[in-house]
Write an enzyme that holds these catalytic residues in place. Structure first.
Site, mmCIF file in Angstrom:
data_model
loop_
_atom_site.group_PDB
_atom_site.id
_atom_site.type_symbol
_atom_site.label_atom_id
_atom_site.label_comp_id
_atom_site.label_asym_id
_atom_site.label_seq_id
_atom_site.Cartn_x
_atom_site.Cartn_y
_atom_site.Cartn_z
ATOM 1 N N GLU A 13 -15.917 -18.153 -16.112
ATOM 2 C CA GLU A 13 -16.164 -17.764 -14.724
ATOM 3 C C GLU A 13 -16.530 -18.975 -13.889
ATOM 4 O O GLU A 13 -16.149 -19.077 -12.728
ATOM 5 C CB GLU A 13 -17.283 -16.727 -14.646
ATOM 6 C CG GLU A 13 -17.378 -16.025 -13.286
ATOM 7 C CD GLU A 13 -18.282 -16.730 -12.272
ATOM 8 O OE1 GLU A 13 -18.298 -16.319 -11.096
ATOM 9 O OE2 GLU A 13 -18.984 -17.695 -12.644
ATOM 10 N N ASP B 280 -20.438 -18.317 -19.923
ATOM 11 C CA ASP B 280 -20.324 -19.755 -19.691
ATOM 12 C C ASP B 280 -21.304 -20.180 -18.606
ATOM 13 O O ASP B 280 -21.705 -19.385 -17.753
ATOM 14 C CB ASP B 280 -18.892 -20.142 -19.314
ATOM 15 C CG ASP B 280 -18.397 -19.480 -18.041
ATOM 16 O OD1 ASP B 280 -18.714 -18.281 -17.826
ATOM 17 O OD2 ASP B 280 -17.696 -20.137 -17.253
#
Length: 378
Positions: free
Chosen positions: A138, A79
């Site tokens: 994250e 991400d």
């Protein structure tokens, strides 16, 4: 085009603003399976898009070595943060300009993951077991990402011996810094209840602001520590003060504030939370702590020496072991095995026109291959 560069372009071209699912994991799977990895993907979170409980995709991949061999893990996240405005090229259309590759995630951290995949292609399967611990959560709340991957690994009886996280730790040039630990983090929401009233009739109201001022004054002057051999001093910052009061002649009914503490290993999140709660309650307030991570330290030793030797061999420089900076998913992985972070230069992470030197991708790939070989033969 080098293999690491090709992998990086493929990952960047799959938009994956946190929380990430779908196409970027398809690309990752397509890269790993031809290298002999068994890939397991799963989704956690059942909330609405935009909420902390939004669905997150995770990937665990493993290539088993001989029975009884060592197990080395690479970890990271696919991400990325939102690209924002003002890019000189489309953030999810990787573009080569001069010596740089531009695109969101180039350094944080699709570039490093591309190097990991390229590296394992150069590590023979008979050397030992290698795995990938890859999340799509994250940069966001980090509730259903690496924590869920750790739960999965434990349920399957999987335990690496060492883990390297590909965060962009380098500062001025590739290889100048590795992270052997990180400080912990706790955010605490403070609240004082009062009684709303007219400023001309204070005896008929109860102003919560003086109490909040006293709480914040005491917290701001709270002695924490002077640092340790490996950690800088802990710091407490007042990050928000809010009174829901738009009228100048009204005593507010409530005062709110928030503090954030980054702390070293002389404290725990629980011990600091207890101190803050006691101070808040002394002045008639309440405190609600949320601990996002405890401090961790992988003391300099065999693992850090492996990384230092690999960096030295490829760059001729000695990486500085450090614990500075923000939190990462290493704070969760520390419960599994020793973990160190090492990756690309971080100058453009989270910025518009994020870019990586293409030569650094090939160098980092070789460094990662050396580290994996050393870890599996240790």
């Amino acid at each position: 085009m080098s293999q690491a560069l090709d992998y990086a372009k493929r990952l960047i071209a799959a938009p994956s603003v946190t929380p990430a699912t779908g196409a970027v994991f398809d690309e990752m799977q397509a890269m790993l399976e031809p290298l002999g990895f068994a890939v397991h993907r799963f989704t956690r979170g059942e909330g609405e898009e935009g909420s902390d409980e939004a669905p997150v995709e995770n990937l665990f991949a493993i290539r088993h070595g001989p029975e009884g061999s060592k197990h080395f893990a690479f970890a990271g996240h696919l991400d990325v943060v939102p690209p924002g405005e003002g890019w000189t090229s489309a953030p999810f259309e990787p573009e080569e300009r001069g010596e740089l590759l531009y695109g969101r995630g180039a350094v944080d951290m699709k570039g490093a993951i591309a190097c990991m995949v390229d590296a394992v292609a150069n590590v023979p399967q008979e050397a030992g077991t290698i795995s990938f611990i890859i999340t799509g959560d994250e940069e966001g709340p980090a509730l259903h990402g690496t924590r869920a991957l750790i739960d999965y690994m434990r349920s399957e009886g999987i335990k690496p011996d060492l883990c390297l996280v590909g965060e962009p730790t380098s500062v001025n040039r590739l290889g100048d810094m590795m992270k052997i630990g990180r400080r912990g983090s706790v955010n605490i929401w403070l609240e004082v209840e009062g009684t709303q009233g007219h400023v001309a009739y204070p005896h008929l109201a109860g102003n919560p602001l003086p109490a909040m001022v006293e709480i914040l004054r005491e917290l701001n002057n709270l002695p924490l520590d002077e640092g340790t051999d490996w950690f800088q001093p802990s710091n407490l910052e007042i990050t928000e003060i809010d009174v829901p009061n738009r009228a100048h002649n009204v005593i507010p009914a409530k005062a709110k504030a928030r503090i954030s503490i980054r702390f070293n290993d002389t404290h725990s999140g629980a011990s600091l939370s207890k101190q803050v709660i006691e101070i808040a309650e002394k002045h008639g307030g309440t405190a609600r702590p949320v601990i996002s991570g405890e401090p961790f330290l992988t003391e300099p030793g065999a693992f850090s020496s492996m990384i230092a030797a690999a960096v030295k061999a490829e760059t001729a420089i000695d990486p500085e072991p450090s614990t500075t900076g923000g939190t990462s998913d290493a704070r969760f992985l520390r419960s599994v095995c020793p973990v160190i972070e090492f990756g690309l230069c971080n100058a453009t992470m989270h910025k518009r026109d994020e870019a990586v030197a293409m030569a650094d991708l090939d160098t980092l790939s070789r460094i990662y291959a050396r580290v994996a070989q050393a870890a599996l033969s240790s």
